[in-house]
Design a protein around this motif. Structure first.
Motif, short mmCIF file in Angstrom:
data_model
loop_
_atom_site.label_atom_id
_atom_site.label_comp_id
_atom_site.label_asym_id
_atom_site.label_seq_id
_atom_site.Cartn_x
_atom_site.Cartn_y
_atom_site.Cartn_z
N MET A 1 42.92 41.49 26.76
CA MET A 1 43.86 40.41 26.44
C MET A 1 43.27 39.03 26.73
SD MET A 1 47.40 42.09 27.89
CE MET A 1 48.47 40.77 27.29
N THR A 2 42.41 38.92 27.72
CA THR A 2 41.84 37.61 28.03
C THR A 2 40.90 37.12 26.92
OG1 THR A 2 42.13 37.94 30.41
CG2 THR A 2 40.55 36.27 29.73
N PRO A 3 39.95 37.93 26.43
CA PRO A 3 39.23 37.50 25.22
C PRO A 3 40.15 37.27 24.03
CG PRO A 3 38.07 39.31 26.29
CD PRO A 3 39.39 39.18 26.99
N GLY A 4 41.21 38.09 23.92
CA GLY A 4 42.18 37.86 22.85
C GLY A 4 42.84 36.51 22.96
N MET B 1 37.92 28.29 24.92
CA MET B 1 37.56 29.70 25.09
C MET B 1 36.85 29.92 26.41
SD MET B 1 36.38 30.81 21.22
CE MET B 1 36.51 32.57 21.54
N ALA B 2 36.00 28.97 26.80
CA ALA B 2 35.27 29.10 28.06
C ALA B 2 36.22 29.15 29.25
CB ALA B 2 34.29 27.94 28.23
N GLN B 3 37.33 28.44 29.17
CA GLN B 3 38.27 28.44 30.29
C GLN B 3 38.85 29.83 30.53
OE1 GLN B 3 40.88 25.26 29.09
NE2 GLN B 3 39.65 23.69 30.10
N SER B 4 39.09 30.59 29.46
CA SER B 4 39.57 31.96 29.63
C SER B 4 38.48 32.83 30.26
CB SER B 4 39.99 32.55 28.28
OG SER B 4 41.19 31.97 27.82
N PHE B 5 37.26 32.67 29.79
CA PHE B 5 36.18 33.49 30.34
C PHE B 5 35.80 33.06 31.75
CE2 PHE B 5 35.85 34.80 25.97
CZ PHE B 5 35.39 36.11 26.05
N MET B 6 36.00 31.78 32.08
CA MET B 6 35.82 31.34 33.47
C MET B 6 36.77 32.10 34.39
SD MET B 6 35.46 27.20 33.13
CE MET B 6 34.25 26.44 32.04
N SER B 7 38.01 32.25 33.95
CA SER B 7 38.98 32.99 34.75
C SER B 7 38.57 34.46 34.86
CB SER B 7 40.38 32.89 34.12
OG SER B 7 41.34 33.54 34.92
N GLN C 1 45.48 45.66 38.54
CA GLN C 1 46.15 44.43 38.93
C GLN C 1 45.24 43.21 38.80
OE1 GLN C 1 49.22 43.64 39.61
NE2 GLN C 1 50.08 45.69 39.44
N MET C 2 43.95 43.41 38.93
CA MET C 2 43.01 42.31 38.77
C MET C 2 43.07 41.72 37.37
SD MET C 2 38.89 42.31 39.46
CE MET C 2 38.52 43.41 38.07
N MET C 3 43.28 42.57 36.37
CA MET C 3 43.34 42.09 34.99
C MET C 3 44.55 41.19 34.77
SD MET C 3 40.58 43.35 34.20
CE MET C 3 39.48 44.68 34.68
N PHE C 4 45.65 41.47 35.46
CA PHE C 4 46.81 40.58 35.40
C PHE C 4 46.48 39.22 36.02
CE2 PHE C 4 48.85 44.48 34.50
CZ PHE C 4 50.13 44.24 34.04
N ALA C 5 45.80 39.26 37.16
CA ALA C 5 45.44 38.02 37.84
C ALA C 5 44.53 37.16 36.98
CB ALA C 5 44.76 38.33 39.17
N ILE C 6 43.68 37.78 36.18
CA ILE C 6 42.73 37.05 35.34
C ILE C 6 43.43 36.28 34.23
CG2 ILE C 6 40.92 37.38 33.59
CD1 ILE C 6 39.85 39.66 35.41
N ILE C 7 44.35 36.95 33.54
CA ILE C 7 44.93 36.31 32.35
C ILE C 7 46.01 35.29 32.69
CG2 ILE C 7 46.75 38.03 31.93
CD1 ILE C 7 46.07 37.70 28.90
N PHE D 1 47.78 44.41 21.09
CA PHE D 1 47.18 45.70 21.43
C PHE D 1 47.07 45.86 22.94
CE2 PHE D 1 43.14 48.25 21.90
CZ PHE D 1 43.69 49.47 21.52
N GLY D 2 46.58 44.82 23.60
CA GLY D 2 46.42 44.89 25.05
C GLY D 2 47.74 44.96 25.78
N TRP D 3 48.80 44.42 25.16
CA TRP D 3 50.11 44.38 25.82
C TRP D 3 50.68 45.77 26.06
CZ3 TRP D 3 51.28 38.87 25.18
CH2 TRP D 3 52.19 38.39 26.13
N TYR D 4 50.23 46.76 25.30
CA TYR D 4 50.67 48.13 25.59
C TYR D 4 50.20 48.57 26.97
CZ TYR D 4 51.67 48.26 20.57
OH TYR D 4 52.16 47.99 19.32
N GLY D 5 48.98 48.19 27.34
CA GLY D 5 48.50 48.46 28.68
C GLY D 5 49.21 47.61 29.71
#
Length: 409
Positions: free
Chosen positions: A21-24, A42-48, A107-113, A211-215
């Motif tokens: 979801m973050t690259p999305g 875009m870089a700001q998302s990947f920085m996170s 839970q880390m993936m939630f913290a990232i986005i 797509f990622g939101w299902y996860g």
């Protein structure tokens, strides 16, 4: 507790979906801004994606799920640098039989986005140094405490009876009202780009988010069961009804069927169903989707009339969507669809709605107030706002020495 292979495999898949979801989001935001500023947003998302992982590993997970301090935040030293976590350490928050490292990853993936969502509000205006400081402070003082208060079994709001299945409060409400504070602090852009430069990129980003939101939603059950299945389908139903409703609503106003409106409506529906996904019926998910489209659409119109330069409508879509979904959960929740949940207003329990209202208001006010104050403090250390000349020439080339398209203007 023995390892449950099925639940473990499912949760690893869900963690992968949420990571996507973050690259999305990067593609979604990248398509919405102008050609000269694509890489910066875009870089700001990947920085996170990178820096949030470092903080999460160091102390973030511990602040979220470590032993509680008065129900507000976890002990930052308990799991610091994954101290004491072994190959066989099991997650004890339920009896799903998943390793602790799987819960850490999910839970880390939630913290990232979550903080990456905010970047769409101050697009083209914030310096790289200020963003890093903002990202760090916001996670520590807003995101980590609210995760603990709502999703930790010892959390203050969790014990009080507040529910948030997958992040209406923790993710969207806090990010949305932090976005509004950011907009009000940094002010309007010197060069306002209201025309997206690449609609296919927006569509690609929306598809990856959906797509990622299902996860994101189904995975929040942390196991495979009936609730997982209902949360999965509720996610798609709400997004589809919201996207369609927004499409026709905008068509009736603008006299043209707008593709970006369809995509934006779907995201609004996804944000709004998030807190309720595992607690309501399929029919309710459809109703929530339609309500989300109407309310978020008019929230964006209100923002435009007030002159707030929320560049990518983070407040109108995520902030209002998260708030709305949290309140609608208080209305529509039913133990018939999740015995571990609660009955809402329509099931004769107005007390639960009151708790949802309080949690939504408190989290929104804290996110707004802290964000505004933090940006003021950061500005005392390093400039927050990018100068007018850089905004006019484009951030990609000026800040990063790179450009998204060779020979772009």
């Amino acid at each position: 507790m023995p390892l449950n292979v099925g639940n473990t495999g499912f949760m690893l898949l869900c963690a992968s979906l949420v990571m996507l979801m973050t690259p999305g989001l990067a593609f979604f935001y990248g398509g919405l801004v102008g050609r000269k500023n694509v890489l910066t947003i875009m870089a700001q998302s990947f920085m996170s994606l990178g820096w949030t992982t470092v903080l999460w590993f160091a102390f973030g997970y511990s602040m979220c799920f470590g032993p509680t301090w008065h129900g507000i935040v976890g002990d930052p030293t308990y799991y610091a640098f994954m101290h004491g976590v072994t190959l066989h350490t099991m997650y004890t928050g339920n009896d799903a039989g998943i390793p602790l490292i799987v819960h850490v990853a999910y839970q880390m993936m939630f913290a990232i986005i979550t903080p990456a969502l905010i970047t769409g509000a101050f697009a083209n205006r914030v310096t790289v140094k200020a963003y890093f400081l903002f990202l760090t402070g916001w996670l520590i003082f807003v995101y980590f405490p609210f995760v603990h208060m709502i999703w930790s079994p010892d959390g203050l709001l969790a014990k009080w009876g507040v529910l948030d299945f997958a992040g209406g409060i923790v993710v969207h409400n806090t990010a949305g009202f932090a976005a509004l504070a950011s907009v009000l602090y940094v002010g309007r852009r010197s060069v306002v780009e209201n025309k997206p430069h690449n609609v296919p990129l927006i569509a690609l980003g929306t598809g990856l988010l959906w797509f990622g939101w299902y996860g994101f939603n189904a995975g929040s059950e942390l196991r495979v069961d009936y609730i997982t299945a209902s949360a999965f389908l509720n996610t798609d139903v709400a997004a589809s009804f919201a996207g369609t409703a927004w499409f026709f609503l905008e068509w009736s106003h603008a006299r043209q069927p707008k593709f970006i409106g369809l995509l934006t409506g779907a995201v609004a529906g996804l944000a709004t169903i998030t807190p309720a996904a595992g607690y309501v019926s399929l029919g309710t998910a459809a109703v929530i989707g339609v309500i989300a489209a109407v309310v978020c659409y008019y929230a964006v119109q209100l923002k435009n009339r007030l002159g707030w330069d929320d560049a990518l409508d983070v407040w109108g879509v995520h902030g209002v969507g998260g708030l709305l979904g949290t309140l609608l959960l208080g209305v529509f929740a039913s133990k018939a669809w999740n015995p571990a949940g609660a009955d809402g207003l329509l099931m004769g329990n107005p007390d639960f709605l009151w708790k949802q209202v309080v949690a939504a208001v408190v989290s929104g006010l804290w996110a707004f107030g802290f964000t505004y104050g933090m940006l003021w403090l950061i500005n005392k250390m390093t400039p927050v706002l990018i100068d007018e000349h850089t905004q006019e020439t484009g951030l990609d080339q000026t800040l990063h020495g790179e450009e998204a398209y060779s020979g772009s203007l």
